[in-house]
Scaffold this motif. Structure first.
Motif: not given
Length: 424
Positions: A313-335
């Motif tokens: 993704r092209h992230i612009h200066a000032g864009d908000l990124l919400v940290l998806g802890f639950a989604a990352a925990n379930a990322d099939p690449r690591v779990h």
């Protein structure tokens, strides 16, 4: 006050956030894991979302992408003043308590000043006597259980999990015993982003201001007094804000950690032995919850300090990124979901990562409170059974924190320890 409606998104913004998923609704409460899988399949590791009021943001779903974001506090800053959407946010926006502007708390402080504030908070919490902490948690757990053990039925959320953490935290922070429970409703309103969110924030702020003022004039053996003694050049307002962060972040996730762990133990046969007097699997259940059903689902957030790319993704200066802890925990690449026990594996994102992660002493305090509460409950009421079908259990309506609205159980009535003269 009359609130102006948010401005319409410009075409360029609409294009960048095409297909954005509303960051609300029942699916975040009922089946978030399935929703995150769909978002990952549709959008990849970084998905466009739209917050209340049609405000765009990004949700970081990928484990590696989230690790990158939280490891680079310069590119992905905690300074909310960088946000390029503030002109679209009304003064009564219900998410303001979770995405604050011009808040002088540690959450939005960066650089060396953040590191010094984090050290002040960690040192104050690290000085908590672990034996006294456990004794305090045991005593309050026993008192709460005394209130319902003779009935043979209870709601373990309303009558136990949502009351224990704040009582213990209030004690070690320096509140009187009567003040702690009064904060529960306000904290729930704040974190759930309801129409009462701002009112809840005001109540919590007022309570913290009074506590800091009292401890400045009459210090005691408590966390707030130790922070004031080690304050450097931090103002009373900054310390008030930090105590707010410590209380909100310490209470509700811990209450949800207890509730989610109890739900797992009551509905999964792997943990049924725990309810016949054993304690050996309590820690396993609590660890599994941090992987599969973490209380801290999504955290706001980080703001890009310059244009960059993340997860394609092209992230612009000032864009908000919400940290998806639950989604990352379930990322099939690591779990791999259901792929084996999580015992001993603590590489989950449930406490965050990087400079702004939950301080280690705070994690230890939360674990002592949650584990002690569950163990005391098992000791006192070993034959607890759920009184409703597991599928009928309802989650609290919050995209940020995941917890139960109720957990109704039955058990063999037992006498209150107070009636037996127990002085534990």
């Amino acid at each position: 006050m009359t609130t102006q409606p948010p401005a319409t998104q410009p075409p360029a913004t609409q294009s960048r956030f095409a297909g954005a998923v509303p960051f609300s609704g029942p699916r975040f409460h009922v089946e978030p894991a399935a929703l995150y899988r769909e978002m990952r399949h549709e959008h990849g590791a970084v998905a466009p979302i739209v917050l209340d009021g049609d405000v765009p943001a990004w949700l970081v779903l990928g484990y590696r992408e989230l690790l990158h974001v939280t490891s680079d506090p310069v590119l992905f800053s905690r300074d909310s003043e960088l946000w390029n959407q503030w002109d679209r946010v009304p003064d009564d926006w219900p998410l303001l308590p979770m995405i604050g502007r011009k808040q002088p708390s540690i959450l939005y402080t960066v650089g060396e000043r953040h590191r010094r504030r984090a050290a002040m908070m960690s040192n104050a919490m690290e000085a908590v006597d672990p034996f006294e902490l456990r004794r305090c948690a045991e005593r309050y757990a026993d008192e709460l259980i005394d209130g319902f053990c003779g009935r043979g039925r209870a709601d373990l959320i309303a009558e136990f999990a949502t009351l224990l953490p704040v009582r213990v935290l209030a004690r070690i922070y320096g509140f009187s015993e009567e003040q702690g429970p009064k904060l529960v409703t306000a904290i729930n309103d704040l974190v759930n982003s309801t129409e009462n969110a701002i009112a809840g924030q005001v109540f919590v702020f007022t309570s913290m201001t009074a506590l800091v003022a009292a401890k400045r004039h009459r210090p005691g053996p408590d966390v707030v007094s130790r922070m004031l003694a080690d304050r450097h050049d931090f103002t009373d307002e900054e310390i008030v804000q930090d105590v707010m962060v410590m209380t909100v972040a310490g209470h509700q996730p811990t209450a949800d950690w207890m509730g989610n762990s109890l739900r797992l133990m009551l509905t999964d046969d792997r943990f049924s032995a725990s309810f016949s007097g054993g304690r050996h699997s309590v820690g396993e259940a609590m660890n599994e919850v941090l992987w599969e059903d973490t209380p801290s689902q999504n955290i706001a957030g980080r703001w890009a300090s310059r244009d960059t790319r993340l997860g394609g993704r092209h992230i612009h200066a000032g864009d908000l990124l919400v940290l998806g802890f639950a989604a990352a925990n379930a990322d099939p690449r690591v779990h791999i979901e259901g792929g084996g026990p999580t015992r001993g594996n603590s590489s989950f994102f449930s406490f965050g990562h990087g400079e702004h992660r939950c301080p280690f002493p705070a994690q230890e305090i939360a674990e002592v409170i949650a584990r002690t509460g569950i163990e005391v409950l098992l000791d006192r009421l070993p034959d607890i059974d759920l009184t409703v079908a597991p599928g009928s259990l309802v989650r609290r309506p919050s995209p940020w924190l995941r917890g139960m609205t109720e957990l109704p159980v039955s058990f063999t009535p037992a006498p209150a320890l107070g009636d037996l003269g127990d002085n534990r």
